[in-house]
Design a protein around this motif. Structure first.
Motif, PDB file in Angstrom:
ATOM      1  N   LYS A   1      -1.277  12.391 -40.164  1.00  0.00           N
ATOM      2  CA  LYS A   1      -0.854  11.061 -40.596  1.00  0.00           C
ATOM      3  C   LYS A   1       0.584  11.087 -41.114  1.00  0.00           C
ATOM      4  CE  LYS A   1      -2.270   7.165 -43.524  1.00  0.00           C
ATOM      5  NZ  LYS A   1      -3.271   6.685 -44.520  1.00  0.00           N
ATOM      6  N   ALA A   2       0.980  12.219 -41.704  1.00  0.00           N
ATOM      7  CA  ALA A   2       2.348  12.372 -42.207  1.00  0.00           C
ATOM      8  C   ALA A   2       3.334  12.743 -41.109  1.00  0.00           C
ATOM      9  CB  ALA A   2       2.377  13.430 -43.313  1.00  0.00           C
ATOM     10  N   GLY A   3       2.849  12.914 -39.881  1.00  0.00           N
ATOM     11  CA  GLY A   3       3.726  13.245 -38.759  1.00  0.00           C
ATOM     12  C   GLY A   3       3.840  14.726 -38.476  1.00  0.00           C
ATOM     13  N   GLY A   4       2.902  15.532 -38.976  1.00  0.00           N
ATOM     14  CA  GLY A   4       2.982  16.970 -38.809  1.00  0.00           C
ATOM     15  C   GLY A   4       2.579  17.442 -37.428  1.00  0.00           C
ATOM     16  N   ARG A   5       2.997  18.666 -37.114  1.00  0.00           N
ATOM     17  CA  ARG A   5       2.651  19.323 -35.855  1.00  0.00           C
ATOM     18  C   ARG A   5       1.844  20.582 -36.148  1.00  0.00           C
ATOM     19  NH1 ARG A   5       8.330  18.192 -34.356  1.00  0.00           N
ATOM     20  NH2 ARG A   5       8.346  16.670 -32.646  1.00  0.00           N
ATOM     21  N   PHE A   6       0.876  20.894 -35.274  1.00  0.00           N
ATOM     22  CA  PHE A   6       0.161  22.156 -35.405  1.00  0.00           C
ATOM     23  C   PHE A   6      -0.066  22.773 -34.034  1.00  0.00           C
ATOM     24  CE2 PHE A   6      -3.512  19.304 -34.725  1.00  0.00           C
ATOM     25  CZ  PHE A   6      -4.251  20.037 -33.801  1.00  0.00           C
ATOM     26  N   GLY A   7      -0.262  24.084 -34.039  1.00  0.00           N
ATOM     27  CA  GLY A   7      -0.753  24.821 -32.887  1.00  0.00           C
ATOM     28  C   GLY A   7      -1.880  25.711 -33.352  1.00  0.00           C
ATOM     29  N   VAL A   8      -2.509  26.418 -32.407  1.00  0.00           N
ATOM     30  CA  VAL A   8      -3.613  27.294 -32.774  1.00  0.00           C
ATOM     31  C   VAL A   8      -3.325  28.727 -32.344  1.00  0.00           C
ATOM     32  CG1 VAL A   8      -5.366  25.496 -32.752  1.00  0.00           C
ATOM     33  CG2 VAL A   8      -4.899  26.770 -30.645  1.00  0.00           C
ATOM     34  N   GLY A   9      -3.925  29.655 -33.104  1.00  0.00           N
ATOM     35  CA  GLY A   9      -3.799  31.067 -32.793  1.00  0.00           C
ATOM     36  C   GLY A   9      -5.129  31.767 -32.946  1.00  0.00           C
ATOM     37  N   THR A  10      -5.205  32.964 -32.387  1.00  0.00           N
ATOM     38  CA  THR A  10      -6.443  33.744 -32.460  1.00  0.00           C
ATOM     39  C   THR A  10      -6.431  34.764 -33.576  1.00  0.00           C
ATOM     40  OG1 THR A  10      -5.615  35.326 -30.813  1.00  0.00           O
ATOM     41  CG2 THR A  10      -6.907  33.448 -29.995  1.00  0.00           C
ATOM     42  N   ASP A  11      -5.295  34.962 -34.243  1.00  0.00           N
ATOM     43  CA  ASP A  11      -5.174  35.772 -35.453  1.00  0.00           C
ATOM     44  C   ASP A  11      -5.855  37.138 -35.322  1.00  0.00           C
ATOM     45  OD1 ASP A  11      -4.730  36.703 -38.006  1.00  0.00           O
ATOM     46  OD2 ASP A  11      -5.429  34.914 -39.021  1.00  0.00           O
ATOM     47  N   SER A  12      -7.017  37.328 -35.951  1.00  0.00           N
ATOM     48  CA  SER A  12      -7.688  38.632 -35.941  1.00  0.00           C
ATOM     49  C   SER A  12      -8.403  38.916 -34.635  1.00  0.00           C
ATOM     50  CB  SER A  12      -8.699  38.707 -37.091  1.00  0.00           C
ATOM     51  OG  SER A  12      -9.777  37.805 -36.866  1.00  0.00           O
ATOM     52  N   ASN A  13      -8.412  37.947 -33.725  1.00  0.00           N
ATOM     53  CA  ASN A  13      -9.027  38.128 -32.404  1.00  0.00           C
ATOM     54  C   ASN A  13     -10.497  38.502 -32.490  1.00  0.00           C
ATOM     55  OD1 ASN A  13      -6.661  37.595 -30.673  1.00  0.00           O
ATOM     56  ND2 ASN A  13      -5.827  39.394 -31.714  1.00  0.00           N
ATOM     57  N   VAL A  14     -11.178  37.990 -33.509  1.00  0.00           N
ATOM     58  CA  VAL A  14     -12.610  38.267 -33.649  1.00  0.00           C
ATOM     59  C   VAL A  14     -13.385  37.637 -32.500  1.00  0.00           C
ATOM     60  CG1 VAL A  14     -13.090  36.260 -35.125  1.00  0.00           C
ATOM     61  CG2 VAL A  14     -14.510  38.314 -35.291  1.00  0.00           C
ATOM     62  N   CYS A  15     -12.863  36.540 -31.953  1.00  0.00           N
ATOM     63  CA  CYS A  15     -13.440  35.895 -30.772  1.00  0.00           C
ATOM     64  C   CYS A  15     -12.311  35.112 -30.116  1.00  0.00           C
ATOM     65  CB  CYS A  15     -14.596  34.975 -31.146  1.00  0.00           C
ATOM     66  SG  CYS A  15     -15.364  34.142 -29.742  1.00  0.00           S
ATOM     67  N   ILE A  16     -12.015  35.406 -28.861  1.00  0.00           N
ATOM     68  CA  ILE A  16     -10.856  34.805 -28.194  1.00  0.00           C
ATOM     69  C   ILE A  16     -11.333  33.660 -27.321  1.00  0.00           C
ATOM     70  CG2 ILE A  16      -8.954  35.215 -26.598  1.00  0.00           C
ATOM     71  CD1 ILE A  16      -8.908  38.126 -27.658  1.00  0.00           C
ATOM     72  N   SER A  17     -11.046  32.429 -27.760  1.00  0.00           N
ATOM     73  CA  SER A  17     -11.602  31.255 -27.090  1.00  0.00           C
ATOM     74  C   SER A  17     -10.777  30.024 -27.424  1.00  0.00           C
ATOM     75  CB  SER A  17     -13.055  31.039 -27.534  1.00  0.00           C
ATOM     76  OG  SER A  17     -13.550  29.800 -27.112  1.00  0.00           O
ATOM     77  N   VAL A  18     -10.218  29.390 -26.403  1.00  0.00           N
ATOM     78  CA  VAL A  18      -9.530  28.121 -26.612  1.00  0.00           C
ATOM     79  C   VAL A  18     -10.501  27.078 -27.151  1.00  0.00           C
ATOM     80  CG1 VAL A  18      -8.483  26.157 -25.408  1.00  0.00           C
ATOM     81  CG2 VAL A  18      -7.680  28.480 -24.937  1.00  0.00           C
ATOM     82  N   SER A  19     -11.644  26.932 -26.485  1.00  0.00           N
ATOM     83  CA  SER A  19     -12.611  25.929 -26.928  1.00  0.00           C
ATOM     84  C   SER A  19     -13.145  26.243 -28.312  1.00  0.00           C
ATOM     85  CB  SER A  19     -13.758  25.816 -25.925  1.00  0.00           C
ATOM     86  OG  SER A  19     -14.438  27.049 -25.781  1.00  0.00           O
ATOM     87  N   GLY A  20     -13.295  27.535 -28.634  1.00  0.00           N
ATOM     88  CA  GLY A  20     -13.777  27.913 -29.956  1.00  0.00           C
ATOM     89  C   GLY A  20     -12.825  27.504 -31.058  1.00  0.00           C
TER      90      GLY A  20
END
Length: 451
Positions: free
Chosen positions: A309-328
């Motif tokens: 709502k404030a106009g922010g942007r985000f992306g996603v990462g897998t970090d620790s790679n405990v489970c690698i899944s876009v949908s997850g």
């Protein structure tokens, strides 16, 4: 020139039908819409842009599932970190390359075309630098080259164990740099990454715990046009310690003392107040959310609705790679908001469905955070593409945004068919071209590490 025909294609301007993509030198040279397929075209039901994974610690893929036993004391991020240290202290360069390659194969098969590798495993097990200061970074580059994933390498500057420049502990010995050695490491990383197609190098002050104010300034200045990534406000303990050290919350301190702008990616930013939310959004920085890891570690839930709502942007990462899944990652991001607010369909973007909104935010934020500006499907853009099948149970009878919704919220896998990075097909029929070879090396490395 290769030509792909898609019955449905998600372009930067929205969905189009019956499209031909002409691929040349890693880019989309020409885009035709509302045309018939021609002889020799490679035909697909649906093509969408591939996503960027903005935050990965590839070596941690090898320890996934090994920290799921609770001890006698309360288990949290800090106890998980001890398991991570023990694993990191054993890993050889060969093992790192094997584990990273496995992680990258899984990312490509999941629908990611680029990875932001937040790399801090620099030195030998006895803490001495290798003869090549970037020996371990070079293994990350080799894994990326072997698997074909595009790489934004983020060598990490790590100097202290906690706020106030506390000396590092012995379990952090493989991570530590000073400003001079970090500059040499950065130079060597740029030499290595220059050999990759579309390779990028950024800088990564690990966290406010691990750098002092002067070091933060110097690291951010080192590559003036490059991305800057930092862990911040992931844990409540970190917030309390930062307040005790500085009198300010972590994100507030960073915004007040560093030139945070569109170059920056604030990874996690889990524990932020309303002032910090508006401050991040106003700065142009991207927040890097890693919902599966944040849930696994019990970090908390980022206030994404207020941020958007404030106009922010985000992306996603897998970090620790405990489970690698876009949908997850994307479904858990939305579901965590629903659980905390007790409502449905929280993430919104115009008239898009929730799945399409999540996908478009992640596409935009991920590419910006990794300094890869030519994203999306348009003439002149990088040919980083995913074809999706509409013949698995989750996607049968769907079209347009409904396919993205079903991929993200209703599939158990099997939706990604093919994936191209820089116009080169790396995944076909859901399988990476080097899957068996990479898994053989990974099996050997993990057997050794777990012995």
């Amino acid at each position: 020139m290769a030509v792909l025909f898609a019955e449905q294609l998600l372009t930067v301007d929205g969905w189009v039908q019956s499209a031909r993509l002409h691929l040349l030198d890693g880019r989309i040279a020409k885009l035709e819409t509302s045309v018939a397929a021609q002889a020799g075209d490679e035909r697909h039901a649906m093509i969408v842009p591939a996503l960027s994974n903005l935050h990965s610690h590839a070596f941690q893929r090898g320890m996934a599932g090994l920290a799921e036993v609770r001890g006698s004391a309360s288990d949290n991020f800090w106890s998980w970190r001890e398991t991570m240290y023990r694993f990191a202290l054993r890993m050889s360069p060969d093992q790192l390359e094997a584990v990273a390659a496995q992680a990258y194969v899984e990312m490509l098969e999941a629908g990611y075309c680029r990875v932001g590798e937040f790399h801090y495993l620099h030195h030998d097990v006895d803490a001495r630098p290798y003869a090549d200061i970037a020996e371990m970074a070079g293994r990350i580059v080799a894994a990326a080259a072997h698997t074909g994933i595009a790489l934004t390498l983020l060598p990490v500057f790590y100097a202290h164990s906690s706020f106030g420049a506390q000396p590092p502990n012995e379990r952090q010995c493989r991570f530590i740099s000073d400003l001079d050695s970090y500059a040499r490491l950065s130079d060597r990383c740029r030499q290595l990454v220059a050999k990759l197609p579309s390779g990028i190098v950024g800088v990564a002050p690990h966290s406010l715990r691990a750098v002092n104010p002067q070091e933060l300034t110097e690291v951010a200045r080192l590559l003036p046009e490059a991305p800057v990534h930092i862990h911040i406000a992931e844990q409540l303990g970190e917030v309390r310690d930062c307040i005790a050290w500085s009198g300010a919350r972590p994100v507030r301190w960073l915004l007040d003392h560093a030139p945070v702008d569109a170059r920056w990616c604030l990874v996690h930013a889990t524990h932020v107040d309303a002032d910090e939310v508006s401050g991040i959004a106003g700065s142009g920085a991207v927040v890097g959310l890693c919902p599966l890891t944040e849930a696994n570690l019990g970090d908390g839930i980022f206030p994404v609705a207020e941020y958007l709502k404030a106009g922010g942007r985000f992306g996603v990462g897998t970090d620790s790679n405990v489970c690698i899944s876009v949908s997850g990652e994307l479904s858990l991001l939305e579901y965590s908001q629903r659980l905390s607010r007790k409502v449905r369909n929280v993430v919104k973007r115009g008239a898009q469905s929730t799945g399409a909104a999540l996908f478009s935010y992640a596409l935009d934020g991920g590419r910006r955070a990794l300094a890869d500006a030519r994203f999306g499907i348009a003439e002149g853009a990088d040919a980083d593409l995913v074809s999706l099948t509409v013949s698995v149970p989750a996607t049968i009878g769907r079209s347009g945004d409904a396919v993205l919704d079903s991929w993200i919220f209703a599939s158990a896998g099997g939706v990604v068919d093919c994936l191209w990075v820089n116009g080169i097909k790396q995944v076909e029929n859901g399988r990476h071209r080097q899957r068996e070879r990479v898994q053989t090396a990974y099996k050997k490395a993990i057997t050794e590490l777990c012995a």
